[in-house]
Design an enzyme around this catalytic site. Structure first.
Site, PDB file in Angstrom:
ATOM      1  N   LYS A  66       0.826  -1.252   0.085  1.00 57.22           N
ATOM      2  CA  LYS A  66       0.077  -0.107   0.003  1.00 57.22           C
ATOM      3  C   LYS A  66       1.004   1.191  -0.011  1.00 57.22           C
ATOM      4  O   LYS A  66       0.418   2.292  -0.449  1.00 57.22           O
ATOM      5  CB  LYS A  66      -0.853   0.113   1.187  1.00 57.22           C
ATOM      6  CG  LYS A  66      -2.122  -0.883   1.041  1.00 57.22           C
ATOM      7  CD  LYS A  66      -2.954  -0.924   2.159  1.00 57.22           C
ATOM      8  CE  LYS A  66      -3.972  -2.136   2.128  1.00 57.22           C
ATOM      9  NZ  LYS A  66      -5.107  -2.121   3.055  1.00 57.22           N
ATOM     10  N   ASN A  87      -4.963   1.793  -1.375  1.00 61.86           N
ATOM     11  CA  ASN A  87      -5.445   0.716  -1.577  1.00 61.86           C
ATOM     12  C   ASN A  87      -6.102   0.380  -3.018  1.00 61.86           C
ATOM     13  O   ASN A  87      -6.537  -0.798  -3.409  1.00 61.86           O
ATOM     14  CB  ASN A  87      -6.315   0.148  -0.477  1.00 61.86           C
ATOM     15  CG  ASN A  87      -7.856   0.979  -0.630  1.00 61.86           C
ATOM     16  OD1 ASN A  87      -7.832   1.938  -0.954  1.00 61.86           O
ATOM     17  ND2 ASN A  87      -8.708   0.236   0.112  1.00 61.86           N
ATOM     18  N   ASP A 102      -9.993   2.409   2.589  1.00 63.22           N
ATOM     19  CA  ASP A 102     -10.359   1.725   3.898  1.00 63.22           C
ATOM     20  C   ASP A 102     -10.911   2.391   4.916  1.00 63.22           C
ATOM     21  O   ASP A 102     -11.875   1.743   5.432  1.00 63.22           O
ATOM     22  CB  ASP A 102      -8.983   1.472   4.151  1.00 63.22           C
ATOM     23  CG  ASP A 102      -8.119   0.165   3.490  1.00 63.22           C
ATOM     24  OD1 ASP A 102      -8.876  -0.586   3.068  1.00 63.22           O
ATOM     25  OD2 ASP A 102      -7.024   0.078   3.372  1.00 63.22           O
ATOM     26  N   GLY A 127      -3.056   0.525  17.652  1.00 61.95           N
ATOM     27  CA  GLY A 127      -2.100   0.232  16.723  1.00 61.95           C
ATOM     28  C   GLY A 127      -1.861   1.703  16.120  1.00 61.95           C
ATOM     29  O   GLY A 127      -2.668   2.327  16.009  1.00 61.95           O
ATOM     30  N   ALA A 128      -0.730   1.508  15.446  1.00 59.26           N
ATOM     31  CA  ALA A 128      -0.338   2.902  14.936  1.00 59.26           C
ATOM     32  C   ALA A 128       0.634   2.573  13.707  1.00 59.26           C
ATOM     33  O   ALA A 128       1.353   3.387  13.124  1.00 59.26           O
ATOM     34  CB  ALA A 128       0.497   3.663  15.696  1.00 59.26           C
ATOM     35  N   GLY A 129       0.433   1.596  12.878  1.00 61.17           N
ATOM     36  CA  GLY A 129       0.715   1.379  11.681  1.00 61.17           C
ATOM     37  C   GLY A 129      -0.009   1.566  10.472  1.00 61.17           C
ATOM     38  O   GLY A 129      -0.999   2.517  10.616  1.00 61.17           O
ATOM     39  N   GLY A 130       0.454   0.898   9.244  1.00 64.96           N
ATOM     40  CA  GLY A 130      -0.489   1.409   8.111  1.00 64.96           C
ATOM     41  C   GLY A 130      -1.940   1.351   8.266  1.00 64.96           C
ATOM     42  O   GLY A 130      -2.677   2.081   7.757  1.00 64.96           O
ATOM     43  N   LYS A 156       5.126   6.080  18.197  1.00 70.26           N
ATOM     44  CA  LYS A 156       4.145   6.188  16.951  1.00 70.26           C
ATOM     45  C   LYS A 156       2.896   6.817  17.092  1.00 70.26           C
ATOM     46  O   LYS A 156       2.572   7.374  16.110  1.00 70.26           O
ATOM     47  CB  LYS A 156       4.073   4.755  16.439  1.00 70.26           C
ATOM     48  CG  LYS A 156       5.614   4.373  15.335  1.00 70.26           C
ATOM     49  CD  LYS A 156       5.930   2.960  15.092  1.00 70.26           C
ATOM     50  CE  LYS A 156       4.645   2.438  14.183  1.00 70.26           C
ATOM     51  NZ  LYS A 156       5.180   1.030  13.884  1.00 70.26           N
ATOM     52  N   MET A 216     -10.389  -5.156  12.335  1.00 73.25           N
ATOM     53  CA  MET A 216     -10.034  -4.782  11.158  1.00 73.25           C
ATOM     54  C   MET A 216      -9.635  -6.338  10.205  1.00 73.25           C
ATOM     55  O   MET A 216      -9.645  -6.133   9.300  1.00 73.25           O
ATOM     56  CB  MET A 216      -9.085  -3.595  10.855  1.00 73.25           C
ATOM     57  CG  MET A 216      -9.868  -2.517  11.069  1.00 73.25           C
ATOM     58  SD  MET A 216      -8.772  -0.950  11.241  1.00 73.25           S
ATOM     59  CE  MET A 216      -8.098  -1.021   9.512  1.00 73.25           C
TER      60      MET A 216
HETATM   61  P1  ATR Z   1      -0.114  -2.584   9.099  1.00 71.45           P
HETATM   62  O1  ATR Z   1       0.247  -2.092   7.907  1.00 71.45           O
HETATM   63  O2  ATR Z   1      -0.983  -3.758   9.164  1.00 71.45           O
HETATM   64  O3  ATR Z   1      -0.586  -1.743  10.311  1.00 71.45           O
HETATM   65  P2  ATR Z   1       2.604  -2.492  10.345  1.00 71.45           P
HETATM   66  O4  ATR Z   1       2.629  -0.997   9.915  1.00 71.45           O
HETATM   67  O5  ATR Z   1       3.534  -3.258  10.679  1.00 71.45           O
HETATM   68  O6  ATR Z   1       1.279  -3.240   9.631  1.00 71.45           O
HETATM   69  O7  ATR Z   1       1.784  -2.132  11.869  1.00 71.45           O
HETATM   70  C1  ATR Z   1       1.318  -3.290  12.743  1.00 71.45           C
HETATM   71  C2  ATR Z   1       0.919  -2.816  13.959  1.00 71.45           C
HETATM   72  O8  ATR Z   1       0.678  -3.811  14.853  1.00 71.45           O
HETATM   73  C3  ATR Z   1       1.900  -1.890  14.803  1.00 71.45           C
HETATM   74  O9  ATR Z   1       1.036  -1.081  15.534  1.00 71.45           O
HETATM   75  C4  ATR Z   1       2.494  -2.786  15.592  1.00 71.45           C
HETATM   76  O10 ATR Z   1       2.909  -2.360  16.865  1.00 71.45           O
HETATM   77  P3  ATR Z   1       4.565  -1.488  16.777  1.00 71.45           P
HETATM   78  O11 ATR Z   1       4.272  -0.288  16.279  1.00 71.45           O
HETATM   79  O12 ATR Z   1       4.878  -1.389  18.421  1.00 71.45           O
HETATM   80  O13 ATR Z   1       5.545  -2.635  16.048  1.00 71.45           O
HETATM   81  C5  ATR Z   1       1.534  -3.697  16.013  1.00 71.45           C
HETATM   82  N1  ATR Z   1       1.703  -5.049  16.673  1.00 71.45           N
HETATM   83  C6  ATR Z   1       1.982  -5.934  15.762  1.00 71.45           C
HETATM   84  N2  ATR Z   1       2.533  -7.164  16.648  1.00 71.45           N
HETATM   85  C7  ATR Z   1       1.976  -6.914  17.977  1.00 71.45           C
HETATM   86  C8  ATR Z   1       2.015  -7.450  19.186  1.00 71.45           C
HETATM   87  N3  ATR Z   1       2.428  -8.759  19.363  1.00 71.45           N
HETATM   88  N4  ATR Z   1       1.436  -6.858  20.560  1.00 71.45           N
HETATM   89  C9  ATR Z   1       1.229  -5.335  20.125  1.00 71.45           C
HETATM   90  N5  ATR Z   1       1.256  -4.739  19.016  1.00 71.45           N
HETATM   91  C10 ATR Z   1       1.488  -5.347  17.926  1.00 71.45           C
END
Ligand code: ATR
Length: 274
Positions: A66, A87, A102, A127-130, A156, A216
Site C-alpha cells: 500500500k 489501496n 479503507d 495500533g499505529a501502523g499502516g 508512533k 479490522m
Molecule cells: P499494518 O500495515 O498492518 O498496520 P504495520 O505497519 O507493520 O502493519 O503495523 C503493525 C501494527 O501492529 C503496529 O501498530 C504494531 O505495533 P508496533 O508499532 O509497536 O510494532 C502492532 N503490533 C504487531 N504485533 C504486535 C503485538 N504482538 N503486540 C502489540 N502490537 C503489535
C-alpha cells in the site's frame, strides 16, 4: 475487450476481493474481469507496469504494497494523502490515480451496517501502523468525544495523535497507560495475533457496558482479538469482513461510476456474524 481489474499483493491467494468484485459486477451488470496478481516482494512496480501494458484499468492493493502504491501513483486523493497509502489504483489517460477507501469502508460498516454512532463516544484505536493510519482521519471527522491511539511503540501513537489534534480531542498511549481506562468502541488495527499465538498485551478492562469490539482483521472463525474481547466483556463484536466489502464497493464506485449493493454481497460472503 473486457475491462481488466485485479487485486495485487503478497500473499494474495486467499483474498476474497475477486469474489466480492465479481458479485458487484454481476449485480450492476458491468462487463469486467477481476483477477489476482501475486507480485514478488521486490517486484511491485514491474507487476503494475505489466498490468498497465496489458490494458489493466484498476487495481486493489493489499499487503505489503500500500505504501509503494502511494509512491507510484501519479496523483492521489486527499484521503490517500492523509493515510500515506493507497489501496486502490485507477488507470486514466496513461496515468495511475491513487485512492484509499479503507477509512470510508470502516466508517460505513460501523455507522450503516452496525448502527454505531461515534459522535460523543470514546473511541480507542489499537495500533499505529499502516492499517491504523488508513482509518484515523475519518474516525476523527466523526467527532468522537475522545479518540485514543494506543500502540506498543508509544512514539508512533504520539506522532499520529499530534496530527489529529486540530480535529478532535485526541490522546496517545502505550500499552501500560491503558490500565483503568474504558471505551465505547475499541478497534483493533494491529497485526498482533496474526503471526503468533502470544497473549494480547492490552488490559482486559477496556470495554464499557454495551461496548463494540471491532477487528479490522477477518476470518472464517472469530479472530483472536474478538475472542479476547468477548472474554473481556465486549457486548458486541464484529470482524473486518464488513469493512472489506465496503472498501471494495468504494473502489468499485470510483472505477465504474456505479455503487453496488453491499448487503447482498456481505450475506453471500458470510451469512452469519458473531
Ligand atoms: P499494518 O500495515 O498492518 O498496520 P504495520 O505497519 O507493520 O502493519 O503495523 C503493525 C501494527 O501492529 C503496529 O501498530 C504494531 O505495533 P508496533 O508499532 O509497536 O510494532 C502492532 N503490533 C504487531 N504485533 C504486535 C503485538 N504482538 N503486540 C502489540 N502490537 C503489535
Amino acid at each position: 475487450m473486457t475491462d481488466r481489474y485485479a487485486v495485487i499483493g503478497n500473499p494474495v491467494a486467499h483474498s476474497k476481493s475477486p469474489a466480492i468484485h465479481s458479485a458487484f459486477a454481476q449485480s450492476t451488470r458491468q462487463a469486467m474481469e477481476y483477477t489476482r496478481i501475486e507480485a514478488p516482494r521486490d517486484g511491485f512496480a514491474d507487476a503494475v507496469a505489466n498490468f498497465a501494458a496489458a490494458g489493466g484499468r484498476g487495481l486493489n492493493v493489499t499487503l505489503p504494497f500500500k505504501l509503494e502504491a502511494f509512491a507510484l501513483a501519479d496523483a492521489t486523493t486527499t484521503r490517500a494523502a492523509a493515510a500515506g497509502a493507497c489501496n486502490t489504483l485507477k488507470r486514466e489517460a496513461g496515468r495511475w490515480h491513487g485512492d484509499n477507501t479503507d477509512g470510508a469502508g470502516l466508517m460505513r460498516d460501523l455507522t450503516v451496517n452496525l448502527g454505531v454512532a461515534l459522535a460523543g463516544r470514546d473511541v480507542l484505536v489499537l495500533g499505529a501502523g499502516g492499517a491504523a493510519r488508513g482509518v484515523l482521519l475519518p474516525l476523527a471527522e466523526a467527532r468522537p468525544r475522545m479518540l485514543v491511539i494506543a500502540n506498543r511503540t508509544t512514539a508512533k501513537a504520539f506522532a499520529l495523535a499530534r496530527n489529529l489534534a486540530p480535529l478532535v480531542q485526541c490522546d496517545a498511549a502505550g500499552v501500560d497507560e491503558l490500565a483503568g481506562r474504558d471505551f465505547d468502541v475499541v478497534i483493533n488495527a494491529t497485526s498482533a495475533g496474526l503471526a503468533n499465538a502470544a497473549p494480547l498485551p492490552w488490559p482486559a478492562t477496556l470495554f464499557r457496558r454495551d461496548a463494540l469490539a471491532y477487528d479490522m482483521v477477518y476470518g472464517d472463525e472469530p479472530t483472536l482479538f474478538l475472542r479476547w474481547a468477548r472474554a473481556a466483556g465486549a457486548a458486541r463484536c464484529a470482524d473486518g469482513l464488513g469493512m472489506l466489502v465496503e472498501q471494495a464497493a468504494e473502489s468499485f464506485a470510483w472505477w465504474r461510476g456505479v455503487r453496488p449493493d453491499t448487503a447482498a454481497t456481505f450475506e453471500r460472503m458470510r451469512p452469519r456474524r458473531g
